[in-house]
Write a protein that holds these residues in place. Structure first.
Motif, mmCIF file in Angstrom:
data_model
loop_
_atom_site.group_PDB
_atom_site.id
_atom_site.type_symbol
_atom_site.label_atom_id
_atom_site.label_comp_id
_atom_site.label_asym_id
_atom_site.label_seq_id
_atom_site.Cartn_x
_atom_site.Cartn_y
_atom_site.Cartn_z
ATOM 1 N N ASP A 112 96.253 49.044 21.821
ATOM 2 C CA ASP A 112 97.498 48.317 21.557
ATOM 3 C C ASP A 112 97.610 47.070 22.434
ATOM 4 N N HIS A 130 94.616 48.067 11.204
ATOM 5 C CA HIS A 130 96.068 48.051 11.029
ATOM 6 C C HIS A 130 96.445 47.409 9.694
ATOM 7 N N CYS A 185 100.522 51.554 12.525
ATOM 8 C CA CYS A 185 100.313 51.488 13.980
ATOM 9 C C CYS A 185 99.753 52.797 14.522
#
Length: 128
Positions: free
Chosen positions: A13, A82, A105
């Motif tokens: 992330d 994603h 996500c």
């Protein structure tokens, strides 16, 4: 970092956020990463040091952050996963866009590269 090592969801992330910020602003800053990931600025420093130790980012305390070539490669792969998952969930499953975004996500971290390529091929066929 070798190709057999995997990164945690959190580290992926961070790389994804840095790529987005770097694309928009040429560089990323700690406070922008914290805002993007909705975390406190103090929490960012340790993770940035870890990513720098893994040679995935260029980082100096209080300085700008940029991705290394390897960090950029990983960030782009995560972003691609994603986008494919979000597209599939929004277009083919017909989830609300916000829900598709949130679900993508989570999904982007769960599938290995080999299986993702098969999934991407499947989605491509659906789009034809």
């Amino acid at each position: 970092m070798n190709s057999e090592q995997t990164l945690s969801e959190s580290l992926e992330d961070y790389l994804e956020a840095i790529l987005e910020l770097q694309t928009m602003n040429t560089v990323a800053r700690s406070k922008d990463i914290a805002a993007k990931l909705n975390i406190k600025c103090g929490s960012v420093t340790g993770t940035l040091k870890k990513l720098a130790d893994l040679k995935l980012i260029h980082y100096e305390p209080y300085g700008y952050i940029t991705l290394t070539a390897q960090g950029s490669k990983i960030a782009k792969e995560v972003t691609t996963r994603h986008n494919v998952f979000k597209h599939f969930l929004f277009k083919h499953v017909q989830l609300d866009e916000k829900i598709a975004e949130q679900t993508a996500c989570r999904m982007e971290h769960a599938m290995n590269h080999k299986n993702f390529l098969k999934f991407k091929e499947f989605v491509t066929k659906l789009d034809d």
